[in-house]
Design an enzyme around this catalytic site. Structure first.
Site, PDB file in Angstrom:
ATOM      1  CE  LYS A 194      46.306  38.647  49.596  1.00  0.00           C
ATOM      2  NZ  LYS A 194      47.405  39.588  49.904  1.00  0.00           N
ATOM      3  CD  GLN A 236      51.031  38.930  49.996  1.00  0.00           C
ATOM      4  OE1 GLN A 236      50.061  39.295  49.339  1.00  0.00           O
ATOM      5  NE2 GLN A 236      50.932  38.630  51.290  1.00  0.00           N
ATOM      6  CG  ASP A 278      47.371  45.396  49.762  1.00  0.00           C
ATOM      7  OD1 ASP A 278      46.574  44.570  50.242  1.00  0.00           O
ATOM      8  OD2 ASP A 278      48.483  45.091  49.293  1.00  0.00           O
TER       9      ASP A 278
HETATM   10  N1  GUN Z   1      51.252  40.713  53.770  1.00  0.00           N
HETATM   11  C1  GUN Z   1      50.471  40.369  54.823  1.00  0.00           C
HETATM   12  N2  GUN Z   1      49.231  40.859  54.663  1.00  0.00           N
HETATM   13  C2  GUN Z   1      49.228  41.524  53.492  1.00  0.00           C
HETATM   14  C3  GUN Z   1      48.219  42.240  52.783  1.00  0.00           C
HETATM   15  O1  GUN Z   1      47.072  42.386  53.208  1.00  0.00           O
HETATM   16  N3  GUN Z   1      48.609  42.766  51.590  1.00  0.00           N
HETATM   17  C4  GUN Z   1      49.872  42.654  51.112  1.00  0.00           C
HETATM   18  N4  GUN Z   1      50.154  43.230  49.951  1.00  0.00           N
HETATM   19  N5  GUN Z   1      50.824  42.002  51.749  1.00  0.00           N
HETATM   20  C5  GUN Z   1      50.497  41.441  52.932  1.00  0.00           C
END
Ligand code: GUN
Length: 296
Positions: free
Chosen positions: A54, A98, A121
């Site tokens: 990311k 995350q 998100d």
């Molecule tokens: N863990 C797995 N997928 C995601 C996501 O799209 N965002 C976040 N914050 N954590 C995750």
């Protein structure tokens, strides 16, 4: 049946180039660069890899990014304090925490602490509620990426029967909402299957579009798939492989070699849905930056 591969890797590269041009225009008009922050708690290897991707993608499109790392034993109050600071920081357009978080932290409390206007998100109940009602808001990145992939690949969805396996808040539930909502892509008749579904194979084998999001490697076999189906594999489980450089390889929920010959379209793992997820996060962040500039 000619099988087409939905190549998320090359599509995401193309879309990132489009975003980079939009960012250049945006900055050229005198705006500051969109800024995404990511909070990573603990040392989970997969989470670290996702967050690194990311952050790297932010640089590729011309965003600022900030990575905030904390040890696994951080207290919930301290984590909520970081969220509060990010909410209040006018230099941050959007941020993510995350998941999963360590067991002693209440994920939902953290999600609900995020300002919905910075919730790129799309996990906050207000954004989820907007999605359910068809109102504007941030859409979770993985299902949004799948919709973009269907759209850009010209996959017809109108009136089709879509089956989603898995009802998680992050993927399965929002995916079922997006596929069923009015629009293009959309207008599907959706069946949402889960751990208590009876005769999963019977439901799956009626799917024109099958989305597997459970995290059980190779569970979807050819006898569960209709000839000519579009199969989207969201699974990315690390399975041990001593011959692989890192000691593991990534396996999807779909037994690719078995299923692919029956499909009209299929996503590979890796290189299918994963890269599209990041593109959606970037799009949400650019949108957050635009909205915050509108309000300034
Ligand atoms: N863990 C797995 N997928 C995601 C996501 O799209 N965002 C976040 N914050 N954590 C995750």
């Amino acid at each position: 049946m000619e099988t087409g591969i939905l190549d998320g890797k090359s599509l995401s590269k193309q879309i990132k180039e489009e975003i980079a041009r939009e960012v250049a225009d945006w900055v050229g008009q005198g705006n500051r660069r969109p800024h995404l922050a990511a909070v990573l708690v603990g040392q989970d290897g997969a989470s670290r890899t996702y967050v690194d991707h990311k952050v790297k993608s932010c640089a590729q499109v011309g965003f600022e990014s900030t990575l905030i790392e904390r040890p696994a034993d951080i207290g919930q109050a301290d984590l909520l304090e970081i969220v509060a600071q990010l909410n209040d920081d006018p230099a941050i357009d959007g941020f993510i925490v995350q998941l999963p978080l360590p067991a002693h932290i209440d994920d939902q409390a953290v999600i609900e602490a995020v300002d919905p206007a910075k919730d790129v998100d799309g996990f906050h109940p207000s954004n989820m509620g907007n999605l359910a009602l068809g109102l504007p808001g941030f859409v979770p990145a993985t299902p949004a990426g799948i919709m973009t992939m269907l759209e850009r690949s010209g996959v017809e969805t109108e009136g089709k029967h879509a089956v989603v396996i898995g009802r998680s808040s992050i993927v399965g539930t929002p995916m079922s909402l997006l596929l069923s909502r009015s629009g293009s892509p959309g207008n599907c008749t959706v069946t949402l299957c889960h751990s208590r579904t009876q005769d999963l194979a019977a439901h799956c084998s009626r799917a024109d579009i099958l989305v597997a999001a459970v995290g059980r490697p190779g569970m979807v076999k050819a006898d569960m798939v209709k000839e000519g189906a579009v199969v989207i594999d969201v699974g990315i489980t690390r399975v041990e492989d001593p011959t692989a450089k890192r000691g593991f390889r990534l396996k999807g929920d779909v037994d690719y070699a078995d299923v692919a010959p029956k499909c009209r379209w299929i996503t590979p793992v890796p290189g299918g849905v994963g890269p599209m997820t990041i593109v959606s996060l970037l799009n949400n962040t650019l949108e957050a930056a635009r909205r915050s500039a509108d309000q300034a």
